[in-house]
Design a protein around this motif. Structure first.
Motif, short mmCIF file in Angstrom:
data_model
loop_
_atom_site.label_atom_id
_atom_site.label_comp_id
_atom_site.label_asym_id
_atom_site.label_seq_id
_atom_site.Cartn_x
_atom_site.Cartn_y
_atom_site.Cartn_z
N SER A 92 0.83 -1.21 0.00
CA SER A 92 0.00 0.00 0.00
C SER A 92 0.86 1.26 0.00
CB SER A 92 -0.97 -0.01 1.19
OG SER A 92 -0.28 0.21 2.39
N LYS A 93 2.02 1.21 0.69
CA LYS A 93 2.90 2.38 0.71
C LYS A 93 3.47 2.65 -0.70
CE LYS A 93 2.71 3.29 5.12
NZ LYS A 93 1.99 4.46 5.59
N LEU A 94 3.85 1.59 -1.39
CA LEU A 94 4.42 1.76 -2.72
C LEU A 94 3.39 2.30 -3.71
CD1 LEU A 94 6.78 -1.31 -2.75
CD2 LEU A 94 7.49 1.04 -3.18
N MET B 1 16.62 -19.79 1.21
CA MET B 1 15.60 -20.49 1.98
C MET B 1 14.80 -19.50 2.83
SD MET B 1 15.84 -23.59 1.15
CE MET B 1 15.01 -24.61 2.36
N GLU B 2 15.44 -18.38 3.10
CA GLU B 2 14.82 -17.43 4.00
C GLU B 2 13.63 -16.75 3.35
OE1 GLU B 2 16.87 -14.43 6.88
OE2 GLU B 2 16.92 -13.71 4.85
N ARG B 3 12.57 -16.62 4.11
CA ARG B 3 11.40 -15.95 3.60
C ARG B 3 11.59 -14.44 3.72
NH1 ARG B 3 5.17 -16.18 4.10
NH2 ARG B 3 4.82 -14.20 3.10
N ALA B 4 11.36 -13.75 2.64
CA ALA B 4 11.46 -12.31 2.66
C ALA B 4 10.28 -11.72 1.89
CB ALA B 4 12.77 -11.86 2.03
N ILE B 5 9.97 -10.49 2.20
CA ILE B 5 8.94 -9.79 1.46
C ILE B 5 9.63 -9.08 0.30
CG2 ILE B 5 7.30 -7.87 1.57
CD1 ILE B 5 7.09 -8.53 4.62
N ARG B 6 9.12 -9.27 -0.87
CA ARG B 6 9.72 -8.62 -2.04
C ARG B 6 8.66 -7.89 -2.84
NH1 ARG B 6 14.78 -11.04 -3.01
NH2 ARG B 6 14.96 -12.81 -1.62
N HIS B 7 8.99 -6.66 -3.22
CA HIS B 7 8.10 -5.91 -4.11
C HIS B 7 8.95 -5.24 -5.16
CE1 HIS B 7 4.31 -6.30 -1.94
NE2 HIS B 7 4.99 -6.18 -0.81
N THR B 8 8.57 -5.36 -6.39
CA THR B 8 9.28 -4.67 -7.46
C THR B 8 8.29 -3.77 -8.19
OG1 THR B 8 10.70 -6.60 -7.70
CG2 THR B 8 10.78 -4.98 -9.47
N TRP B 9 8.65 -2.50 -8.31
CA TRP B 9 7.78 -1.53 -8.97
C TRP B 9 8.56 -0.79 -10.03
CZ3 TRP B 9 2.68 0.24 -7.31
CH2 TRP B 9 2.14 -0.58 -6.30
N TRP B 31 4.49 9.61 1.71
CA TRP B 31 4.01 8.30 1.26
C TRP B 31 4.30 7.16 2.24
CZ3 TRP B 31 7.32 4.15 0.27
CH2 TRP B 31 8.68 4.45 0.26
N LEU B 32 5.36 7.32 3.04
CA LEU B 32 5.68 6.23 3.96
C LEU B 32 5.26 6.62 5.36
CD1 LEU B 32 6.95 3.46 4.38
CD2 LEU B 32 9.19 4.52 4.45
N MET B 33 6.10 7.34 6.08
CA MET B 33 5.77 7.75 7.43
C MET B 33 6.61 8.95 7.80
SD MET B 33 5.51 4.17 9.56
CE MET B 33 6.73 3.24 8.62
#
Lengths: 108, 150
Positions: A92-94, B1-9, B31-33
Protein backbone atom coordinates in the motif's frame (compact mmCIF):
# COMPACT_ATOMS: atom_id res chain seq x y z
CA UNK A 1 -8.86 -20.79 31.15
CA UNK A 2 -7.15 -20.54 34.48
CA UNK A 3 -3.99 -18.90 33.11
CA UNK A 4 -3.79 -15.58 31.33
CA UNK A 5 -3.45 -16.15 27.60
CA UNK A 6 0.05 -15.82 26.17
CA UNK A 7 0.68 -14.16 22.84
CA UNK A 8 1.99 -16.35 20.02
CA UNK A 9 5.55 -15.25 20.66
CA UNK A 10 5.42 -16.05 24.33
CA UNK A 11 3.96 -19.44 23.55
CA UNK A 12 6.97 -20.47 21.51
CA UNK A 13 9.54 -18.39 23.39
CA UNK A 14 10.31 -21.36 25.58
CA UNK A 15 13.00 -23.70 24.18
CA UNK A 16 11.25 -26.77 25.60
CA UNK A 17 8.04 -25.85 23.85
CA UNK A 18 9.92 -25.32 20.62
CA UNK A 19 11.49 -28.71 21.05
CA UNK A 20 8.09 -30.27 21.62
CA UNK A 21 6.89 -28.74 18.34
CA UNK A 22 10.03 -29.97 16.65
CA UNK A 23 9.41 -33.50 17.89
CA UNK A 24 5.82 -33.31 16.74
CA UNK A 25 6.86 -32.39 13.19
CA UNK A 26 8.06 -35.96 12.88
CA UNK A 27 5.23 -37.77 14.54
CA UNK A 28 2.28 -37.30 16.83
CA UNK A 29 3.25 -38.38 20.32
CA UNK A 30 1.72 -39.11 23.67
CA UNK A 31 2.67 -36.92 26.59
CA UNK A 32 4.63 -39.83 28.06
CA UNK A 33 6.67 -40.35 24.92
CA UNK A 34 7.27 -36.60 24.69
CA UNK A 35 8.46 -36.60 28.28
CA UNK A 36 11.07 -39.23 27.46
CA UNK A 37 12.92 -36.57 25.47
CA UNK A 38 13.24 -34.21 28.41
CA UNK A 39 14.87 -34.17 31.81
CA UNK A 40 11.87 -32.45 33.33
CA UNK A 41 8.98 -34.22 35.00
CA UNK A 42 5.92 -35.41 33.17
CA UNK A 43 3.69 -32.79 34.87
CA UNK A 44 6.12 -30.12 33.66
CA UNK A 45 5.85 -31.46 30.12
CA UNK A 46 2.05 -31.54 30.50
CA UNK A 47 2.10 -27.87 31.43
CA UNK A 48 4.00 -26.98 28.26
CA UNK A 49 1.64 -29.15 26.24
CA UNK A 50 -1.31 -27.28 27.71
CA UNK A 51 0.22 -23.90 26.78
CA UNK A 52 0.88 -25.09 23.21
CA UNK A 53 -2.66 -26.41 23.02
CA UNK A 54 -4.14 -23.12 24.30
CA UNK A 55 -2.01 -21.23 21.79
CA UNK A 56 -3.35 -23.26 18.89
CA UNK A 57 -0.02 -24.86 18.00
CA UNK A 58 -1.06 -28.39 18.81
CA UNK A 59 -4.19 -30.37 19.38
CA UNK A 60 -4.69 -33.27 21.70
CA UNK A 61 -6.69 -36.27 20.65
CA UNK A 62 -7.71 -39.28 22.65
CA UNK A 63 -6.93 -42.49 20.82
CA UNK A 64 -7.77 -45.56 22.81
CA UNK A 65 -6.50 -44.90 26.28
CA UNK A 66 -3.74 -42.56 25.16
CA UNK A 67 -3.76 -38.84 24.60
CA UNK A 68 -1.87 -37.94 21.45
CA UNK A 69 -0.42 -34.50 20.75
CA UNK A 70 -0.23 -33.35 17.15
CA UNK A 71 0.64 -30.16 15.34
CA UNK A 72 -2.10 -27.74 14.49
CA UNK A 73 -1.93 -25.00 11.91
CA UNK A 74 -3.72 -22.21 13.73
CA UNK A 75 -0.85 -21.03 15.93
CA UNK A 76 1.53 -21.00 12.99
CA UNK A 77 -0.92 -18.97 10.95
CA UNK A 78 -0.71 -16.17 13.50
CA UNK A 79 3.02 -15.99 12.93
CA UNK A 80 2.55 -15.94 9.17
CA UNK A 81 0.06 -13.12 9.62
CA UNK A 82 2.76 -10.96 11.15
CA UNK A 83 4.88 -11.23 8.02
CA UNK A 84 1.75 -10.80 5.93
CA UNK A 85 1.07 -7.57 7.77
CA UNK A 86 4.29 -6.00 6.51
CA UNK A 87 3.78 -7.43 3.06
CA UNK A 88 0.54 -5.52 2.62
CA UNK A 89 1.99 -2.54 4.46
CA UNK A 90 4.66 -2.13 1.78
CA UNK A 91 2.28 -2.82 -1.08
CA UNK A 92 0.00 0.00 0.00
CA UNK A 93 2.90 2.38 0.71
CA UNK A 94 4.42 1.76 -2.72
CA UNK A 95 1.08 2.41 -4.36
CA UNK A 96 1.01 5.71 -2.55
CA UNK A 97 4.54 6.52 -3.72
CA UNK A 98 3.55 5.74 -7.28
CA UNK A 99 0.56 8.05 -7.15
CA UNK A 100 2.66 10.75 -5.54
CA UNK A 101 5.44 10.57 -8.14
CA UNK A 102 2.96 10.57 -10.99
CA UNK A 103 1.14 13.59 -9.65
CA UNK A 104 4.23 15.65 -8.86
CA UNK A 105 6.46 15.21 -11.81
CA UNK A 106 5.68 15.54 -15.47
CA UNK A 107 6.72 12.42 -17.34
CA UNK A 108 9.80 12.77 -19.46
CA UNK B 1 15.60 -20.49 1.98
CA UNK B 2 14.82 -17.43 4.00
CA UNK B 3 11.40 -15.95 3.60
CA UNK B 4 11.46 -12.31 2.66
CA UNK B 5 8.94 -9.79 1.46
CA UNK B 6 9.72 -8.62 -2.04
CA UNK B 7 8.10 -5.91 -4.11
CA UNK B 8 9.28 -4.67 -7.46
CA UNK B 9 7.78 -1.53 -8.97
CA UNK B 10 8.46 0.39 -12.11
CA UNK B 11 8.26 4.17 -12.05
CA UNK B 12 8.40 6.24 -15.22
CA UNK B 13 10.76 8.61 -13.45
CA UNK B 14 14.51 8.86 -13.12
CA UNK B 15 16.38 7.02 -10.34
CA UNK B 16 17.50 10.41 -9.02
CA UNK B 17 13.89 11.45 -8.62
CA UNK B 18 12.84 8.20 -6.94
CA UNK B 19 15.91 8.39 -4.70
CA UNK B 20 14.74 11.76 -3.38
CA UNK B 21 11.48 10.18 -2.31
CA UNK B 22 13.36 7.48 -0.45
CA UNK B 23 15.75 9.78 1.34
CA UNK B 24 14.16 13.18 2.00
CA UNK B 25 12.18 13.18 5.25
CA UNK B 26 9.62 15.68 3.97
CA UNK B 27 8.99 13.46 0.92
CA UNK B 28 9.09 10.22 2.92
CA UNK B 29 6.39 11.62 5.16
CA UNK B 30 4.11 11.96 2.16
CA UNK B 31 4.01 8.30 1.26
CA UNK B 32 5.68 6.23 3.96
CA UNK B 33 5.77 7.75 7.43
CA UNK B 34 6.97 10.74 9.39
CA UNK B 35 10.58 10.17 10.39
CA UNK B 36 13.87 11.81 11.32
CA UNK B 37 15.67 10.06 8.48
CA UNK B 38 19.02 11.34 7.21
CA UNK B 39 20.88 9.77 4.27
CA UNK B 40 23.96 8.98 6.29
CA UNK B 41 25.42 5.57 7.12
CA UNK B 42 25.11 4.94 10.85
CA UNK B 43 22.27 7.42 11.33
CA UNK B 44 19.50 6.14 13.60
CA UNK B 45 15.91 7.12 12.93
CA UNK B 46 12.40 6.10 13.81
CA UNK B 47 9.09 5.52 12.17
CA UNK B 48 5.78 5.37 13.95
CA UNK B 49 2.81 3.32 12.90
CA UNK B 50 -0.21 1.67 14.46
CA UNK B 51 0.51 -0.65 17.39
CA UNK B 52 -0.54 -4.28 17.01
CA UNK B 53 -1.11 -5.67 20.46
CA UNK B 54 -1.53 -9.21 19.25
CA UNK B 55 2.03 -9.23 17.96
CA UNK B 56 3.56 -7.46 20.92
CA UNK B 57 4.34 -4.47 18.71
CA UNK B 58 3.95 -0.92 20.08
CA UNK B 59 4.04 0.78 16.68
CA UNK B 60 7.56 2.21 16.98
CA UNK B 61 10.03 1.12 14.36
CA UNK B 62 13.69 1.70 15.10
CA UNK B 63 15.98 1.95 12.12
CA UNK B 64 19.60 2.55 11.34
CA UNK B 65 21.09 3.32 7.95
CA UNK B 66 23.49 0.52 7.14
CA UNK B 67 24.33 1.05 3.51
CA UNK B 68 23.96 3.94 1.15
CA UNK B 69 24.80 4.25 -2.51
CA UNK B 70 23.14 7.37 -3.94
CA UNK B 71 20.52 6.65 -6.61
CA UNK B 72 21.26 2.93 -6.38
CA UNK B 73 20.93 1.31 -3.01
CA UNK B 74 19.70 2.01 0.49
CA UNK B 75 19.71 -0.45 3.37
CA UNK B 76 18.38 0.08 6.87
CA UNK B 77 17.57 -2.07 9.84
CA UNK B 78 13.92 -2.23 10.86
CA UNK B 79 13.27 -3.23 14.44
CA UNK B 80 10.31 -3.12 16.73
CA UNK B 81 8.92 -4.57 19.90
CA UNK B 82 6.63 -3.96 22.81
CA UNK B 83 8.50 -0.90 24.08
CA UNK B 84 9.58 -2.74 27.19
CA UNK B 85 12.78 -4.06 25.76
CA UNK B 86 11.30 -7.11 24.12
CA UNK B 87 12.12 -7.20 20.43
CA UNK B 88 9.52 -8.98 18.36
CA UNK B 89 10.75 -7.71 15.03
CA UNK B 90 14.36 -7.58 13.86
CA UNK B 91 14.55 -7.18 10.12
CA UNK B 92 16.24 -5.46 7.24
CA UNK B 93 14.86 -3.19 4.53
CA UNK B 94 16.79 -3.00 1.26
CA UNK B 95 15.89 -0.63 -1.56
CA UNK B 96 17.55 -1.12 -4.93
CA UNK B 97 17.11 1.27 -7.84
CA UNK B 98 17.97 0.46 -11.43
CA UNK B 99 17.54 2.65 -14.50
CA UNK B 100 15.34 0.74 -16.92
CA UNK B 101 13.32 1.59 -20.01
CA UNK B 102 13.65 5.31 -19.38
CA UNK B 103 12.42 4.95 -15.84
CA UNK B 104 13.34 3.25 -12.60
CA UNK B 105 12.84 -0.25 -11.38
CA UNK B 106 12.61 -0.10 -7.63
CA UNK B 107 13.01 -3.25 -5.66
CA UNK B 108 12.14 -3.57 -2.01
CA UNK B 109 13.31 -6.54 0.01
CA UNK B 110 12.18 -6.72 3.60
CA UNK B 111 14.12 -9.63 4.97
CA UNK B 112 15.43 -11.26 8.09
CA UNK B 113 12.49 -11.50 10.44
CA UNK B 114 14.99 -13.54 12.36
CA UNK B 115 14.14 -11.37 15.32
CA UNK B 116 10.75 -12.52 16.33
CA UNK B 117 12.92 -13.61 19.16
CA UNK B 118 14.27 -16.05 16.62
CA UNK B 119 10.97 -17.80 16.09
CA UNK B 120 10.51 -16.97 12.50
CA UNK B 121 13.70 -18.66 11.40
CA UNK B 122 12.56 -21.66 13.35
CA UNK B 123 9.21 -21.67 11.63
CA UNK B 124 10.77 -21.00 8.24
CA UNK B 125 13.21 -23.84 8.62
CA UNK B 126 10.40 -26.09 9.50
CA UNK B 127 7.89 -25.10 6.89
CA UNK B 128 7.82 -28.69 5.81
CA UNK B 129 5.97 -29.54 8.96
CA UNK B 130 2.61 -28.66 7.48
CA UNK B 131 2.93 -31.27 4.80
CA UNK B 132 4.04 -33.83 7.32
CA UNK B 133 1.26 -32.92 9.69
CA UNK B 134 -1.35 -33.07 6.95
CA UNK B 135 -0.13 -36.42 5.74
CA UNK B 136 -0.20 -37.73 9.24
CA UNK B 137 -3.69 -36.44 9.93
CA UNK B 138 -4.90 -37.96 6.70
CA UNK B 139 -3.47 -41.34 7.66
CA UNK B 140 -4.94 -41.01 11.07
CA UNK B 141 -8.37 -40.16 9.72
CA UNK B 142 -8.26 -43.18 7.46
CA UNK B 143 -7.31 -45.47 10.29
CA UNK B 144 -10.13 -47.71 11.45
CA UNK B 145 -8.97 -47.49 15.02
CA UNK B 146 -9.73 -43.84 15.45
CA UNK B 147 -12.80 -43.23 17.55
CA UNK B 148 -14.59 -40.45 15.72
CA UNK B 149 -16.48 -39.06 18.65
CA UNK B 150 -13.59 -38.99 21.09
Amino acid sequence: MSQPALDVFQVIADPSRRQILQLLTKNSLTISSLAENFDMSRPAVSKHVKILNDGGFISIRNIGRERYCMLRQEGFNDLQQWIGYFDSFWASKLKKLEALLDSREPKK
Amino acid sequence: MERAIRHTWFFPHSPERVWEYLTKPELLAQWLMESNFRPEVGHRFQFHTKPIVKFNFDGNIYCQVLELEPNKKLVYSWKGGNGKGEVSLDSLVTWTLAAKNGGTELQLVHSGFKGFRNFMSYIIMNQGWLKIAKRFLKNLNQSAHVPTGA
